[in-house]
Design an enzyme around this catalytic site. Structure first.
Site, PDB file in Angstrom:
ATOM      1  N   SER A 142      42.991  13.271  -2.507  1.00 20.12           N
ATOM      2  CA  SER A 142      42.798  14.647  -2.980  1.00 20.12           C
ATOM      3  C   SER A 142      43.246  15.582  -1.868  1.00 20.12           C
ATOM      4  CB  SER A 142      41.298  14.869  -3.247  1.00 20.12           C
ATOM      5  OG  SER A 142      41.010  16.245  -3.416  1.00 20.12           O
ATOM      6  N   TYR A 155      32.266  13.959  -1.364  1.00 20.85           N
ATOM      7  CA  TYR A 155      33.639  13.867  -1.889  1.00 20.85           C
ATOM      8  C   TYR A 155      34.661  14.001  -0.757  1.00 20.85           C
ATOM      9  CZ  TYR A 155      37.435  14.730  -5.275  1.00 20.85           C
ATOM     10  OH  TYR A 155      38.592  14.667  -6.027  1.00 20.85           O
TER      11      TYR A 155
HETATM   12  P1  NAD Z   1      38.244  12.341 -14.842  1.00 23.11           P
HETATM   13  O1  NAD Z   1      36.775  12.581 -14.831  1.00 23.11           O
HETATM   14  O2  NAD Z   1      39.083  12.824 -15.956  1.00 23.11           O
HETATM   15  O3  NAD Z   1      38.520  10.770 -14.696  1.00 23.11           O
HETATM   16  C1  NAD Z   1      37.754   9.929 -13.887  1.00 23.11           C
HETATM   17  C2  NAD Z   1      37.927   8.523 -14.378  1.00 23.11           C
HETATM   18  O4  NAD Z   1      37.148   7.643 -13.554  1.00 23.11           O
HETATM   19  C3  NAD Z   1      37.408   8.323 -15.815  1.00 23.11           C
HETATM   20  O5  NAD Z   1      38.233   7.395 -16.478  1.00 23.11           O
HETATM   21  C4  NAD Z   1      36.019   7.724 -15.581  1.00 23.11           C
HETATM   22  O6  NAD Z   1      35.525   6.963 -16.667  1.00 23.11           O
HETATM   23  C5  NAD Z   1      36.319   6.853 -14.379  1.00 23.11           C
HETATM   24  N1  NAD Z   1      35.139   6.419 -13.634  1.00 23.11           N
HETATM   25  C6  NAD Z   1      34.151   7.172 -13.091  1.00 23.11           C
HETATM   26  N2  NAD Z   1      33.240   6.368 -12.499  1.00 23.11           N
HETATM   27  C7  NAD Z   1      33.676   5.095 -12.677  1.00 23.11           C
HETATM   28  C8  NAD Z   1      33.163   3.818 -12.316  1.00 23.11           C
HETATM   29  N3  NAD Z   1      32.025   3.691 -11.618  1.00 23.11           N
HETATM   30  N4  NAD Z   1      33.855   2.727 -12.691  1.00 23.11           N
HETATM   31  C9  NAD Z   1      35.009   2.825 -13.401  1.00 23.11           C
HETATM   32  N5  NAD Z   1      35.538   4.006 -13.761  1.00 23.11           N
HETATM   33  C10 NAD Z   1      34.875   5.122 -13.403  1.00 23.11           C
HETATM   34  O7  NAD Z   1      38.737  12.921 -13.445  1.00 23.11           O
HETATM   35  P2  NAD Z   1      40.193  13.091 -12.810  1.00 23.11           P
HETATM   36  O8  NAD Z   1      40.277  14.499 -12.381  1.00 23.11           O
HETATM   37  O9  NAD Z   1      41.246  12.519 -13.645  1.00 23.11           O
HETATM   38  O10 NAD Z   1      39.996  12.230 -11.495  1.00 23.11           O
HETATM   39  C11 NAD Z   1      40.776  11.086 -11.195  1.00 23.11           C
HETATM   40  C12 NAD Z   1      40.913  10.968  -9.690  1.00 23.11           C
HETATM   41  O11 NAD Z   1      41.643  12.091  -9.206  1.00 23.11           O
HETATM   42  C13 NAD Z   1      39.584  10.973  -8.946  1.00 23.11           C
HETATM   43  O12 NAD Z   1      39.645  10.060  -7.870  1.00 23.11           O
HETATM   44  C14 NAD Z   1      39.490  12.388  -8.423  1.00 23.11           C
HETATM   45  O13 NAD Z   1      38.691  12.484  -7.285  1.00 23.11           O
HETATM   46  C15 NAD Z   1      40.947  12.672  -8.136  1.00 23.11           C
HETATM   47  N6  NAD Z   1      41.311  14.084  -8.028  1.00 23.11           N
HETATM   48  C16 NAD Z   1      41.168  14.936  -9.078  1.00 23.11           C
HETATM   49  C17 NAD Z   1      41.539  16.257  -8.929  1.00 23.11           C
HETATM   50  C18 NAD Z   1      41.433  17.265 -10.055  1.00 23.11           C
HETATM   51  O14 NAD Z   1      41.655  18.452  -9.809  1.00 23.11           O
HETATM   52  N7  NAD Z   1      41.116  16.857 -11.260  1.00 23.11           N
HETATM   53  C19 NAD Z   1      42.057  16.714  -7.721  1.00 23.11           C
HETATM   54  C20 NAD Z   1      42.193  15.808  -6.675  1.00 23.11           C
HETATM   55  C21 NAD Z   1      41.825  14.502  -6.838  1.00 23.11           C
END
Ligand code: NAD
Length: 260
Positions: A142, A155
Site C-alpha cells: 500500500s 495497517y
Molecule cells: P476488499 O475488502 O475489497 O478485499 C479484501 C479481500 O480480502 C476480500 O476478498 C476478503 O474476503 C479477503 N479477506 C479478508 N480477510 C481474509 C482472510 N482472513 N482470509 C482470506 N481472505 C480474506 O479490499 P481491497 O481494497 O481490494 O484490498 C485488497 C488489498 O489491497 C489489501 O491488502 C489492502 O490492504 C490493499 N490496498 C487497498 C487499497 C484501497 O484503496 N482499496 C489501497 C492500498 C492497498
C-alpha cells in the site's frame, strides 16, 4: 507468457484481488480465487470468470490468518492446477483507531491477515518455484507501506512489514528465476475503502460523496481513484519476462500520493 500458468490470489472475492484475477484469467492463466463472502455469489463469480475467459477457475475458502488453511489452499492448487507459478498475497483488512484506543485483537487480526499470511504463503510456495526455477510473488502492500497516516498503526506496520519481507524474499531468490515485488496502491474504490468513507461521513455528518472528495484531496494529487484494472495490469506486467530483473521493489501506483 501467462497462458497456462497457475495463479493463486489471496483475497480475490472482491476489490483489487478480484480485478487482478480477471486480468490473469483474461491472459489465459488458471486462477485460484480465495476470500470470504456469500457462497452463492462467489460461485457465480468463479463460474462466470471461467466461462468468459475459457480458463479453469477454482476457489478456496481458506482463512489466511490460519497457516494450515493456507497450506490446504496451496495443496489444492498443486492438485487441480499442477502447481503454483504466481502467488499474489493480496488479502487485507483495515481497522482505524488511535493507538491508545486500538483494540489489541484488531492489531493481531490486521498483522495476521496483511503480513503473516504473506510470510506463510511465500515459505510454502518457494520450494516448488525454486525447483522449476521460475516464479512470481507479488505482494499487495500500500502507499501505507511507504508512508504513514494517523489512526492506522496496525495497517501501516503490517504494510511496511510487507515491503521489508518483499526485499528479503527478492534477495534470497536473486540468482533464480523467481522474483518478488510489492505493489503499493493509493486510494482504490473498493469495499475496504468504502467502509472508511462511510465511517467518516457518519462521524463528520457529511455525505459519502463529500468524504470521497476529501479523501482524494488529502492524499492523492491526481484527484482520481486508482482502478483495480490498472493494478491488475501492473500485476500482469510484473509476471512477464520484461519484469524479470525487477526484484525487491515497492512499486507505487498512487496518483502521486508518495511523491509529496
Ligand atoms: P476488499 O475488502 O475489497 O478485499 C479484501 C479481500 O480480502 C476480500 O476478498 C476478503 O474476503 C479477503 N479477506 C479478508 N480477510 C481474509 C482472510 N482472513 N482470509 C482470506 N481472505 C480474506 O479490499 P481491497 O481494497 O481490494 O484490498 C485488497 C488489498 O489491497 C489489501 O491488502 C489492502 O490492504 C490493499 N490496498 C487497498 C487499497 C484501497 O484503496 N482499496 C489501497 C492500498 C492497498
Amino acid at each position: 507468457m501467462i497462458k497456462g500458468k497457475s495463479v493463486v490470489i489471496t483475497g480475490s472475492t472482491s476489490g483489487i484481488g478480484l480485478g487482478m484475477a480477471r486480468k490473469f484469467a483474461a491472459a489465459g492463466a488458471k486462477v485460484m480465487l480465495n476470500g470470504f463472502g456469500d457462497a452463492h455469489e462467489i460461485e457465480t463469480i468463479r463460474y462466470e470468470m471461467a466461462e468468459e475467459f475459457g480458463v479453469d477457475v477454482a476457489y478456496s475458502a481458506a482463512d489466511v490468518t490460519k497457516p494450515d488453511e493456507i497450506e490446504t489452499m496451496l495443496q489444492a492448487a498443486n492438485r487441480d492446477h499442477g502447481g503454483v507459478d504466481i502467488l499474489v498475497n493480496n488479502a487485507g483488512v483495515q481497522h482505524t483507531a488511535k493507538i491508545q484506543d486500538f483494540p489489541p485483537e484488531k492489531w493481531d487480526l490486521v498483522i495476521a491477515t496483511n503480513l503473516s499470511a504473506a510470510f506463510h504463503a511465500t515459505r510454502l510456495v518457494l520450494p516448488q518455484m525454486l525447483e522449476r526455477n521460475w516464479g512470481r510473488i507479488i505482494n499487495t502492500a500500500s502507499a501505507h507501506g511507504l508512508v504513514a497516516s494517523v489512526e492506522k498503526a496496525a495497517y501501516v506496520a503490517a504494510k511496511h512489514g510487507v515491503v521489508g519481507l518483499t526485499k528479503v524474499v527478492a534477495l534470497e531468490t536473486a540468482k533464480t528465476g523467481v522474483t518478488c515485488n510489492a505493489i503499493c496502491p493509493g486510494w482504490v474504490l473498493t469495499p475496504l475503502v468504502m467502509q472508511q468513507i462511510e465511517k467518516r461521513a457518519e462521524e463528520n455528518g457529511t455525505t459519502v460523496a463529500e468524504e470521497k472528495e476529501k479523501l482524494l484531496l488529502e492524499k492523492q494529487p491526481s484527484g482520481e481513484f486508482v482502478t483495480v484494472e490498472q493494478l491488475g495490469d501492473l500485476a500482469l506486467f510484473l509476471s512477464s519476462e520484461a519484469a524479470a530483473q525487477i526484484r525487491g521493489q515497492a512499486i507505487a501506483m498512487d496518483g502521486g500520493w508518495t511523491a509529496q
